[in-house]
Design a protein around this motif. Structure first.
Motif, PDB file in Angstrom:
ATOM      1  N   VAL A  47      62.313  11.678  54.994  1.00 11.03           N
ATOM      2  CA  VAL A  47      63.240  12.308  53.855  1.00 11.03           C
ATOM      3  C   VAL A  47      64.605  12.509  54.423  1.00 11.03           C
ATOM      4  O   VAL A  47      64.734  13.272  55.198  1.00 11.03           O
ATOM      5  CB  VAL A  47      62.673  13.373  53.031  1.00 11.03           C
ATOM      6  N   ALA A  48      65.583  11.623  53.926  1.00  7.28           N
ATOM      7  CA  ALA A  48      66.999  11.881  54.489  1.00  7.28           C
ATOM      8  C   ALA A  48      67.857  12.758  53.711  1.00  7.28           C
ATOM      9  O   ALA A  48      67.459  12.736  52.309  1.00  7.28           O
ATOM     10  CB  ALA A  48      67.493  10.564  54.645  1.00  7.28           C
ATOM     11  N   ALA A  49      68.762  13.330  53.976  1.00  4.00           N
ATOM     12  CA  ALA A  49      69.743  14.072  53.240  1.00  4.00           C
ATOM     13  C   ALA A  49      70.767  13.148  52.295  1.00  4.00           C
ATOM     14  O   ALA A  49      71.169  12.151  52.890  1.00  4.00           O
ATOM     15  CB  ALA A  49      70.637  14.967  54.198  1.00  4.00           C
ATOM     16  N   PRO A  50      70.617  13.270  51.123  1.00  2.39           N
ATOM     17  CA  PRO A  50      71.210  12.424  50.145  1.00  2.39           C
ATOM     18  C   PRO A  50      72.988  12.443  50.263  1.00  2.39           C
ATOM     19  O   PRO A  50      73.569  11.897  49.938  1.00  2.39           O
ATOM     20  CB  PRO A  50      70.825  12.945  48.956  1.00  2.39           C
ATOM     21  N   VAL A  51      73.213  13.742  50.907  1.00  2.00           N
ATOM     22  CA  VAL A  51      74.811  14.132  50.998  1.00  2.00           C
ATOM     23  C   VAL A  51      74.919  14.998  52.230  1.00  2.00           C
ATOM     24  O   VAL A  51      73.963  15.648  52.891  1.00  2.00           O
ATOM     25  CB  VAL A  51      75.456  15.152  49.982  1.00  2.00           C
ATOM     26  N   ALA A  52      76.153  15.115  52.710  1.00  2.00           N
ATOM     27  CA  ALA A  52      76.588  15.933  54.095  1.00  2.00           C
ATOM     28  C   ALA A  52      76.787  17.585  53.512  1.00  2.00           C
ATOM     29  O   ALA A  52      77.262  17.727  52.259  1.00  2.00           O
ATOM     30  CB  ALA A  52      77.781  15.311  54.432  1.00  2.00           C
ATOM     31  N   GLY A  53      76.399  18.448  54.199  1.00  2.00           N
ATOM     32  CA  GLY A  53      76.633  19.655  54.050  1.00  2.00           C
ATOM     33  C   GLY A  53      75.912  20.632  54.633  1.00  2.00           C
ATOM     34  O   GLY A  53      75.614  20.452  55.878  1.00  2.00           O
ATOM     35  N   THR A  54      75.312  21.809  53.988  1.00  2.88           N
ATOM     36  CA  THR A  54      74.464  22.805  54.702  1.00  2.88           C
ATOM     37  C   THR A  54      73.275  22.871  53.910  1.00  2.88           C
ATOM     38  O   THR A  54      73.289  22.922  52.866  1.00  2.88           O
ATOM     39  CB  THR A  54      75.165  24.077  54.694  1.00  2.88           C
ATOM     40  N   LEU A  55      72.049  23.028  54.519  1.00  4.30           N
ATOM     41  CA  LEU A  55      70.781  23.063  54.031  1.00  4.30           C
ATOM     42  C   LEU A  55      70.589  24.753  53.689  1.00  4.30           C
ATOM     43  O   LEU A  55      70.451  25.499  54.291  1.00  4.30           O
ATOM     44  CB  LEU A  55      69.635  22.864  55.059  1.00  4.30           C
ATOM     45  N   ALA A  56      70.963  24.913  52.375  1.00  2.00           N
ATOM     46  CA  ALA A  56      70.841  26.047  51.625  1.00  2.00           C
ATOM     47  C   ALA A  56      69.529  26.677  51.587  1.00  2.00           C
ATOM     48  O   ALA A  56      69.315  27.966  51.494  1.00  2.00           O
ATOM     49  CB  ALA A  56      71.601  26.095  50.411  1.00  2.00           C
ATOM     50  N   GLU A  57      68.390  25.918  51.388  1.00  2.00           N
ATOM     51  CA  GLU A  57      67.168  26.542  50.795  1.00  2.00           C
ATOM     52  C   GLU A  57      66.023  25.591  51.043  1.00  2.00           C
ATOM     53  O   GLU A  57      66.393  24.308  50.893  1.00  2.00           O
ATOM     54  CB  GLU A  57      67.094  26.926  49.344  1.00  2.00           C
ATOM     55  N   ILE A  58      64.842  26.107  51.581  1.00  2.00           N
ATOM     56  CA  ILE A  58      63.669  25.085  51.982  1.00  2.00           C
ATOM     57  C   ILE A  58      62.744  25.715  50.724  1.00  2.00           C
ATOM     58  O   ILE A  58      62.268  26.750  50.802  1.00  2.00           O
ATOM     59  CB  ILE A  58      63.177  25.266  53.107  1.00  2.00           C
ATOM     60  N   VAL A  59      62.521  24.786  49.749  1.00  2.00           N
ATOM     61  CA  VAL A  59      61.674  25.085  48.788  1.00  2.00           C
ATOM     62  C   VAL A  59      60.251  24.900  48.996  1.00  2.00           C
ATOM     63  O   VAL A  59      59.232  25.619  48.774  1.00  2.00           O
ATOM     64  CB  VAL A  59      62.072  24.522  47.494  1.00  2.00           C
ATOM     65  N   ALA A  60      60.050  23.713  49.754  1.00  2.00           N
ATOM     66  CA  ALA A  60      58.571  23.543  50.356  1.00  2.00           C
ATOM     67  C   ALA A  60      58.327  23.532  51.715  1.00  2.00           C
ATOM     68  O   ALA A  60      58.579  22.452  52.499  1.00  2.00           O
ATOM     69  CB  ALA A  60      58.173  22.173  49.677  1.00  2.00           C
ATOM     70  N   PRO A  61      58.073  24.559  52.300  1.00  2.00           N
ATOM     71  CA  PRO A  61      57.976  24.774  53.797  1.00  2.00           C
ATOM     72  C   PRO A  61      56.594  23.790  54.301  1.00  2.00           C
ATOM     73  O   PRO A  61      55.885  23.052  53.497  1.00  2.00           O
ATOM     74  CB  PRO A  61      57.430  26.027  53.941  1.00  2.00           C
ATOM     75  N   GLU A  62      56.623  24.057  55.548  1.00  5.41           N
ATOM     76  CA  GLU A  62      55.469  22.856  56.306  1.00  5.41           C
ATOM     77  C   GLU A  62      54.146  23.442  55.788  1.00  5.41           C
ATOM     78  O   GLU A  62      53.645  24.332  55.525  1.00  5.41           O
ATOM     79  CB  GLU A  62      55.705  22.895  57.859  1.00  5.41           C
ATOM     80  N   GLY A  63      53.463  22.266  55.506  1.00  8.17           N
ATOM     81  CA  GLY A  63      51.918  22.559  54.960  1.00  8.17           C
ATOM     82  C   GLY A  63      51.777  22.465  53.395  1.00  8.17           C
ATOM     83  O   GLY A  63      50.699  22.302  53.219  1.00  8.17           O
ATOM     84  N   THR A  64      52.793  22.387  52.911  1.00  8.05           N
ATOM     85  CA  THR A  64      53.053  22.476  51.321  1.00  8.05           C
ATOM     86  C   THR A  64      52.636  21.001  50.754  1.00  8.05           C
ATOM     87  O   THR A  64      53.026  20.057  51.164  1.00  8.05           O
ATOM     88  CB  THR A  64      54.321  22.829  50.715  1.00  8.05           C
ATOM     89  N   LEU A  71      60.771  19.123  43.981  1.00 10.23           N
ATOM     90  CA  LEU A  71      61.806  19.567  44.741  1.00 10.23           C
ATOM     91  C   LEU A  71      61.206  20.151  46.177  1.00 10.23           C
ATOM     92  O   LEU A  71      60.600  21.090  46.545  1.00 10.23           O
ATOM     93  CB  LEU A  71      62.461  20.832  44.151  1.00 10.23           C
ATOM     94  N   LEU A  72      62.238  19.780  47.214  1.00  9.37           N
ATOM     95  CA  LEU A  72      61.763  19.948  48.745  1.00  9.37           C
ATOM     96  C   LEU A  72      62.975  21.215  49.094  1.00  9.37           C
ATOM     97  O   LEU A  72      62.527  22.002  50.122  1.00  9.37           O
ATOM     98  CB  LEU A  72      62.039  18.736  49.453  1.00  9.37           C
ATOM     99  N   ALA A  73      63.898  20.847  48.873  1.00  6.42           N
ATOM    100  CA  ALA A  73      65.163  21.668  49.407  1.00  6.42           C
ATOM    101  C   ALA A  73      66.493  21.481  48.624  1.00  6.42           C
ATOM    102  O   ALA A  73      66.375  20.745  47.836  1.00  6.42           O
ATOM    103  CB  ALA A  73      65.340  21.439  50.777  1.00  6.42           C
TER     104      ALA A  73
END
Length: 485
Positions: A47-64, A71-73
């Motif tokens: 899964v790649a970033a659709p835009v440039a910026g800052t990762l503000a939130e991770i909604v689905a952590p590892e193992g989910t 929604l992942l992040a």
């Protein structure tokens, strides 16, 4: 704010597990930079970033476990020409209470059992660190911390059954106060952070009872491909003393080994059984004299390798022969969709390949338009990627017909199972010299049994037998392939 969602996972694939996050909250990301990996029943999806910026939130952590379009992040887009502000040291605590909830368990899964707790109340936890594991009837789901802090409360115990979306506990999360280090503290060497292996690798190691895998990832991190390589080339296991057998009726035999089925193996078992239960599957057989193909291959294999850089094998002959036969008998290249039959005016050839973790079927698109050299190159490239576990989901979709070569393992005769929704699959077998009657004389010929399994709902016996005869004729006289006969 831009949403990062689960991409299309492939035909009939509805869910995946978040295997690895390569970015943390607050990290800067570039457009198209890889954020995380999702693991499905068969492959790993990036899964790649659709835009440039800052990762503000991770909604689905590892193992989910997440579904398609979940929604992942979230990413805060970078303003044009903006310079990110420099963070100042915090001098006050910003602790807040965050509920720990049951993550998405998957389609039609409504409850799970708390299998194990890895943290106790009062323990410090890092972001993305595993707090507990939940077991469903399909998979094991890891519950991880969404932020760093302290485990403030646990509302469940091992063995409890919990519903989807239920509260599991609470986390006191926030940034602790910072202060200038004392001279003694400044002089103390910083502890070395433990390297965290990819969760997909940890899971595969546990399922196959493997330890001490050499990692090729950053800082020696063990990746999924490292485990697959270790499975393919296992090291000799040291002798282990077996405990004495218990006298109880349910005692385990020390000569037995019990290993949980991988998700890939479970999926293979389910799909093959569904194929048997759904299709009206029937198999017809024939045999082919391989004399002419073997003579042609022997005569031109060196020139073929020199010019095309790939060996001339038997698979290109069989692929070409099947493509010709499918044009004459199109129902073998069709599929059922509800109350309609979909005829394909192209051939996407599936070539079954054995891997350390199970059987996969990479697809060669538009094989009917390819040359012998193109087919051999595609088979070699996809076969290598399959064995290394690097096939993408798109590379195993859209097949219209499949060839399975059990002969490489010594099989003399078998009945291959359909690869749904396809209506036909050809089984190749070992070449064996046998006494045959040719022009009223007994001669020794290299013979191969062929098996065509087909869906009798749309393919009649006449069509199936004719298809197999056309394949036989093309292989016994390869000139027919050049003449399109």
């Amino acid at each position: 704010m831009t949403n990062v969602k689960v991409p299309t996972l492939g035909e009939s694939v509805t869910e995946a597990t978040v295997a690895t996050w390569f970015k943390a909250v607050g990290d800067s990301v570039a457009a198209d930079e890889m954020l995380c990996e999702l693991e499905t029943d068969k492959v790993t999806v990036e899964v790649a970033a659709p835009v440039a910026g800052t990762l503000a939130e991770i909604v689905a952590p590892e193992g989910t476990t997440v579904g398609v379009d979940a929604l992942l992040a979230n990413i805060t887009e970078a303003a044009a020409g903006a310079v990110p502000p420099t963070a100042e040291p915090s001098t006050t605590s910003t602790a807040k209470t965050v509920d720990i909830m049951v993550p998405t368990l998957g389609e039609s899964v409504t409850e799970a059992t708390v299998a194990g707790l890895t943290k106790a109340v009062g323990d410090s936890v890092a972001q993305d660190e595993v707090i507990m594991e939940l077991e469903t009837d399909k998979v094991t789901v890891e519950v991880t911390a969404t932020a760093s802090g302290t485990l403030a409360a646990l509302d469940v115990a091992e063995g409890d059954t919990v519903s989807a979306g239920a509260k599991l506990g609470a986390l006191s999360a926030g940034t602790p106060p910072t202060s200038a280090p004392t001279p003694a503290a400044a002089a103390a060497p910083a502890p070395t952070a433990a390297v965290k292996n990819a969760p997909s690798a940890e899971k595969l190691m546990a399922e196959n009872n493997i330890t001490n895998v050499a990692g090729t990832g950053r800082d020696g991190r063990v990746m999924k491909g490292d485990v697959l390589a270790a499975i393919a080339n296992p090291a000799p296991a040291p002798a282990v003393a077996q405990p004495p057998r218990s006298g109880g009726p349910r005692a385990e035999d020390p000569r037995e080994e019990r290993i949980k089925m991988t998700r890939l193996r479970q999926t293979i078992a389910r799909r093959l059984k569904e194929s048997q239960n759904t299709a009206a599957m029937l198999t017809t057989y024939n045999e082919v004299d391989m004399t002419e193909v073997m003579a042609l291959r022997t005569e031109y294999k060196d020139l073929f390798l020199k010019k095309h850089g790939v060996k001339l094998g038997f698979m290109s002959f069989f692929t070409k022969a099947c493509c010709h036969a499918l044009k004459e008998i199109p129902e073998v290249n069709a599929e059922i969709d509800g109350d309609e039959v979909v005829y394909k005016n192209f051939v996407n050839m599936g070539v079954a390949a054995g891997t350390p973790t199970g059987l996969v079927v990479p697809v060669i698109n538009d094989a009917d338009q390819m040359s012998f050299a193109d087919i051999e190159k595609a088979i070699a490239e996809k076969g290598a990627r399959a064995r290394d576990g690097k096939l993408g989901m798109a590379e195993m979709q859209g097949g219209t017909f499949t060839i399975s070569n059990g002969g490489v393992y010594g099989s003399l005769m078998s009945s291959p199972i359909l690869n749904p929704p396809q209506s036909g699959i050809l089984g190749m077998h070992a070449i064996q010299k046998r006494a045959m009657v040719v022009n009223d004389e007994i001669v020794i010929r290299p013979m191969m049994y062929l098996a065509l399994s087909y869906d009798h709902r749309i393919v009649d016996g006449k069509g199936a037998v004719t298809f197999l005869v056309r394949v036989k004729e093309a292989l016994e006289d390869p000139r027919r392939l050049l003449m399109d006969l």
